[in-house]
Motif scaffolding. Structure first.
Motif, mmCIF file in Angstrom:
data_model
loop_
_atom_site.group_PDB
_atom_site.id
_atom_site.type_symbol
_atom_site.label_atom_id
_atom_site.label_comp_id
_atom_site.label_asym_id
_atom_site.label_seq_id
_atom_site.Cartn_x
_atom_site.Cartn_y
_atom_site.Cartn_z
ATOM 1 N N SER A 42 -10.689 1.584 -4.009
ATOM 2 C CA SER A 42 -9.997 1.298 -5.270
ATOM 3 C C SER A 42 -8.501 1.096 -5.042
ATOM 4 C CB SER A 42 -10.200 2.450 -6.258
ATOM 5 O OG SER A 42 -11.568 2.671 -6.506
ATOM 6 N N PRO A 43 -7.867 0.204 -5.816
ATOM 7 C CA PRO A 43 -6.406 0.070 -5.746
ATOM 8 C C PRO A 43 -5.738 1.341 -6.254
ATOM 9 C CG PRO A 43 -7.417 -1.828 -6.839
ATOM 10 C CD PRO A 43 -8.464 -0.780 -6.744
ATOM 11 N N LEU A 44 -4.648 1.729 -5.610
ATOM 12 C CA LEU A 44 -3.877 2.895 -6.014
ATOM 13 C C LEU A 44 -2.418 2.498 -6.172
ATOM 14 C CD1 LEU A 44 -5.261 5.587 -3.518
ATOM 15 C CD2 LEU A 44 -6.020 5.141 -5.856
ATOM 16 N N PRO A 45 -1.672 3.189 -7.056
ATOM 17 C CA PRO A 45 -0.226 2.911 -7.152
ATOM 18 C C PRO A 45 0.487 3.422 -5.905
ATOM 19 C CG PRO A 45 -0.845 4.755 -8.585
ATOM 20 C CD PRO A 45 -2.119 4.192 -8.037
ATOM 21 N N LEU A 46 1.014 2.493 -5.131
ATOM 22 C CA LEU A 46 1.628 2.839 -3.854
ATOM 23 C C LEU A 46 3.066 2.349 -3.794
ATOM 24 C CD1 LEU A 46 -1.217 1.828 -1.336
ATOM 25 C CD2 LEU A 46 -0.746 4.103 -2.254
ATOM 26 N N VAL A 64 11.277 -2.184 0.417
ATOM 27 C CA VAL A 64 10.484 -1.311 -0.455
ATOM 28 C C VAL A 64 9.425 -2.174 -1.132
ATOM 29 C CG1 VAL A 64 10.468 0.283 -2.400
ATOM 30 C CG2 VAL A 64 12.458 0.212 -0.869
ATOM 31 N N LEU A 65 8.176 -1.768 -1.007
ATOM 32 C CA LEU A 65 7.053 -2.468 -1.639
ATOM 33 C C LEU A 65 6.417 -1.548 -2.664
ATOM 34 C CD1 LEU A 65 5.321 -3.869 1.586
ATOM 35 C CD2 LEU A 65 6.860 -5.119 0.065
ATOM 36 N N ARG A 66 6.142 -2.082 -3.852
ATOM 37 C CA ARG A 66 5.459 -1.304 -4.888
ATOM 38 C C ARG A 66 4.310 -2.140 -5.440
ATOM 39 N NH1 ARG A 66 10.966 -0.692 -5.892
ATOM 40 N NH2 ARG A 66 11.756 1.450 -5.584
ATOM 41 N N GLY A 67 3.161 -1.507 -5.626
ATOM 42 C CA GLY A 67 2.030 -2.240 -6.171
ATOM 43 C C GLY A 67 0.788 -1.380 -6.257
ATOM 44 N N ASN A 68 -0.230 -1.895 -6.949
ATOM 45 C CA ASN A 68 -1.539 -1.259 -7.009
ATOM 46 C C ASN A 68 -2.435 -1.935 -5.977
ATOM 47 O OD1 ASN A 68 -1.554 0.742 -9.342
ATOM 48 N ND2 ASN A 68 -0.682 -1.065 -10.327
ATOM 49 N N VAL A 69 -2.576 -1.313 -4.839
ATOM 50 C CA VAL A 69 -3.241 -1.922 -3.691
ATOM 51 C C VAL A 69 -4.090 -0.855 -3.005
ATOM 52 C CG1 VAL A 69 -2.898 -3.165 -1.513
ATOM 53 C CG2 VAL A 69 -1.270 -3.472 -3.378
ATOM 54 N N ARG A 70 -5.231 -1.264 -2.443
ATOM 55 C CA ARG A 70 -6.030 -0.336 -1.646
ATOM 56 C C ARG A 70 -5.225 0.113 -0.429
ATOM 57 N NH1 ARG A 70 -11.390 -3.273 -0.077
ATOM 58 N NH2 ARG A 70 -11.564 -1.377 1.180
ATOM 59 N N VAL A 71 -5.372 1.368 -0.053
ATOM 60 C CA VAL A 71 -4.627 1.904 1.086
ATOM 61 C C VAL A 71 -4.941 1.125 2.357
ATOM 62 C CG1 VAL A 71 -4.353 3.924 2.580
ATOM 63 C CG2 VAL A 71 -4.403 4.206 0.088
ATOM 64 N N SER A 72 -6.207 0.827 2.583
ATOM 65 C CA SER A 72 -6.583 0.086 3.790
ATOM 66 C C SER A 72 -5.941 -1.292 3.813
ATOM 67 C CB SER A 72 -8.106 -0.041 3.881
ATOM 68 O OG SER A 72 -8.633 -0.723 2.754
ATOM 69 N N GLU A 73 -5.912 -1.964 2.652
ATOM 70 C CA GLU A 73 -5.287 -3.288 2.587
ATOM 71 C C GLU A 73 -3.790 -3.199 2.827
ATOM 72 O OE1 GLU A 73 -6.391 -4.876 -1.178
ATOM 73 O OE2 GLU A 73 -8.317 -5.632 -0.460
ATOM 74 N N ALA A 74 -3.150 -2.182 2.264
ATOM 75 C CA ALA A 74 -1.707 -2.020 2.447
ATOM 76 C C ALA A 74 -1.364 -1.881 3.926
ATOM 77 C CB ALA A 74 -1.219 -0.800 1.673
ATOM 78 N N LEU A 75 -2.141 -1.090 4.648
ATOM 79 C CA LEU A 75 -1.882 -0.906 6.072
ATOM 80 C C LEU A 75 -2.116 -2.194 6.846
ATOM 81 C CD1 LEU A 75 -3.558 2.589 6.545
ATOM 82 C CD2 LEU A 75 -1.112 2.093 6.496
ATOM 83 N N ARG A 76 -3.147 -2.936 6.458
ATOM 84 C CA ARG A 76 -3.431 -4.197 7.146
ATOM 85 C C ARG A 76 -2.375 -5.245 6.835
ATOM 86 N NH1 ARG A 76 -7.931 -6.454 5.474
ATOM 87 N NH2 ARG A 76 -8.673 -4.962 3.940
ATOM 88 N N HIS A 77 -1.817 -5.226 5.635
ATOM 89 C CA HIS A 77 -0.705 -6.131 5.317
ATOM 90 C C HIS A 77 0.458 -5.874 6.270
ATOM 91 C CE1 HIS A 77 -2.205 -6.438 0.866
ATOM 92 N NE2 HIS A 77 -2.964 -7.100 1.702
ATOM 93 N N LEU A 78 0.815 -4.594 6.444
ATOM 94 C CA LEU A 78 1.913 -4.259 7.346
ATOM 95 C C LEU A 78 1.588 -4.632 8.781
ATOM 96 C CD1 LEU A 78 2.913 -0.727 5.978
ATOM 97 C CD2 LEU A 78 4.107 -2.886 5.585
#
Length: 473
Positions: free
Chosen positions: A115-119, A171-185
């Protein structure tokens, strides 16, 4: 170099479960580039932050040939920004430290993992050198659902007239899955750096495809990302471009219905052609006595389900270029609920039929069911090389539409193909000529079979070639 990930979701402390890192202790990870330190500056149910501090060993980098890169013969080997900037080495650390989290799995909180989370993510001193246009950071991250706040780092705060350095605090802010956020980086930090401080291996394309799964194929800057991530190496760029384009086409075609035949056979209610194809493939496997088999281009696993149900088969591999299709195949096979013994027989892998993959080598049989017609004709030699020469199974089963039969489809306009992604469709003579040449060059005999309704002059709806390796050449 410091990277932080903060969750403000309800029960925010569950972030530690998704990252598989305990919040009550600091951890160290020895890497080829130095040491990564992971700790939690805050961990409450309202707000949880994990920090990764990468301590680069500059002397070790100089001594290690793997990390010399294109500046290996210059003073830049010794005087550079590697110990201070969030370069591609941070991506190396993310891939090592958060490898499990990048896969998106969590036994404790599977729903949160998907699920997307506020990150909120911060990256200090991020290189953004060589930007072709202003605002490249935003152009890379905003299409992925991030709100981007970048602050240029001055060359020297005491001398503002010198202007900004080629680094930004991000600084990045968004509702994104944790796994996707790490893969983006993992993908985009080396892209912004436009440099890789390590040897670019043959598996680099595979790393890009795995980390870019679900977002890279449709990114508006896909070409730039691919070029920079692969260190501008043309052969790898071409291979990645082809595979990403294939993923994009398959994604766009998800909702396109297949054309159904309207010709009646002797049975007033004939089975669908897709089912008859699967029956023909299963029959061919039994005829040759196959026990280990790979369905290459398995899609969502319709045929795999039939194969897994056959107790004679001791190993079943499903391979597809689309990880989305593989995820659906996993659901089709219900592998999560399967027994350990059943799961041990089945393997799903992301792969392409046009390049060598040792994971499908030496099997009893490979299946290419409605696959070849999705390739550009100039890629057929690559298919021959990877399947018939490199994998070299005892049997190859190929099915493909018979173009002569197309005139019998009422809903198919003249001169068009049966599917929007088909690059060609062969007549019986064309298919036979291709198959005979393949067999002669690689030591296979060929048997032809018909699938579906057979017209007296136009032939069958689907044509099947059964290649069997000739032992005495």
């Amino acid at each position: 170099m410091l990277v932080t990930v903060t969750s403000t979701a309800p029960n925010a402390s569950t972030l530690s479960h998704l990252l598989h890192k305990h919040p009550d202790r600091a951890q160290e990870f020895a890497l080829s580039v130095g040491t990564a330190h992971v700790f939690y500056p805050e961990a409450s149910d309202k707000r949880c932050t994990v920090a990764m501090l990468l301590e680069v060993d500059p002397i070790g980098l100089v001594r290690n040939k793997r990390f010399r890169g294109r500046d290996s013969a210059t003073l830049a080997r010794y005087v550079n920004d590697r110990p201070y900037a969030s370069s591609s080495m941070v991506a190396v650390a993310i891939g090592r430290v958060f490898r499990t989290a990048m896969n998106g799995t969590s036994e404790s909180f599977p729903e949160l993992a998907s699920s997307p989370l506020p990150l909120e993510i911060t990256v200090a001193a991020l290189p953004a050198r060589g930007r072709e246009t202003e605002g490249l950071v935003a152009q890379l991250f905003e299409p992925l659902g991030w709100q981007v706040d970048e602050t240029a780092v001055p060359l020297d705060p005491d001398f503002p007239q010198w202007g900004a350095s080629p680094y930004v605090d991000l600084v990045l802010r968004g509702n994104v899955r944790v796994s996707e956020a790490l893969r983006h980086l993992y993908v985009l930090l080396p892209v912004l750096d436009d440099a890789k401080h390590y040897w670019v291996s043959e598996d680099e394309v595979g790393k890009l495809l795995r980390a870019g799964d679900g977002w890279l194929s449709d990114h508006p800057l896909r070409e730039l990302i691919t070029h920079r991530y692969l260190a501008h190496q043309r052969s790898m760029i071409d291979e990645a471009g082809e595979l990403l384009a294939a993923q994009s086409r398959l994604s766009a075609l998800d909702d396109i219905p297949a054309i159904a035949a309207t010709v009646a056979a002797d049975d007033p209610r004939p089975a669908p052609l897709a089912l008859q194809r699967a029956d023909a493939v299963v029959t061919a496997l039994r005829d040759v006595g196959a026990r280990t088999v790979a369905d290459v281009g398995c899609g969502e696993g319709t045929l795999l389900k039939r194969l897994v149900a056959d107790p004679v088969l001791t190993a079943v591999i499903g391979a597809d270029v689309s990880s989305t299709a593989l995820a659906r195949a996993e659901r089709t096979l219900n592998l999560r609920e399967a027994s350990d013994r059943q799961r041990a027989r089945v393997r799903l892998i992301q792969s392409s039929v046009t390049y060598q993959d040792d994971r499908i080598a030496g099997l009893d049989a490979l299946i290419l069911m409605e696959v070849v017609e999705h390739l550009d004709p100039e890629r057929l030699p690559a298919l021959e090389s990877s399947v018939f020469a490199a994998a070299a199974p005892q049997t190859v089963i190929v099915t493909t539409p018979n173009s002569e039969y197309n005139t019998l489809f009422d809903s198919l306009p003249a001169g068009t193909f049966r599917h929007a992604d088909h690059r060609f469709e062969w007549s019986r003579a064309e298919f036979s000529a291709w198959a005979e040449e393949i067999g002669a060059r690689n030591g296979y005999g060929v048997e032809y079979r018909t699938v579906g309704h057979v017209h007296p002059t136009l032939g069958a709806a689907t044509q099947l070639a059964l290649f069997r390796k000739v032992t005495d050449r």
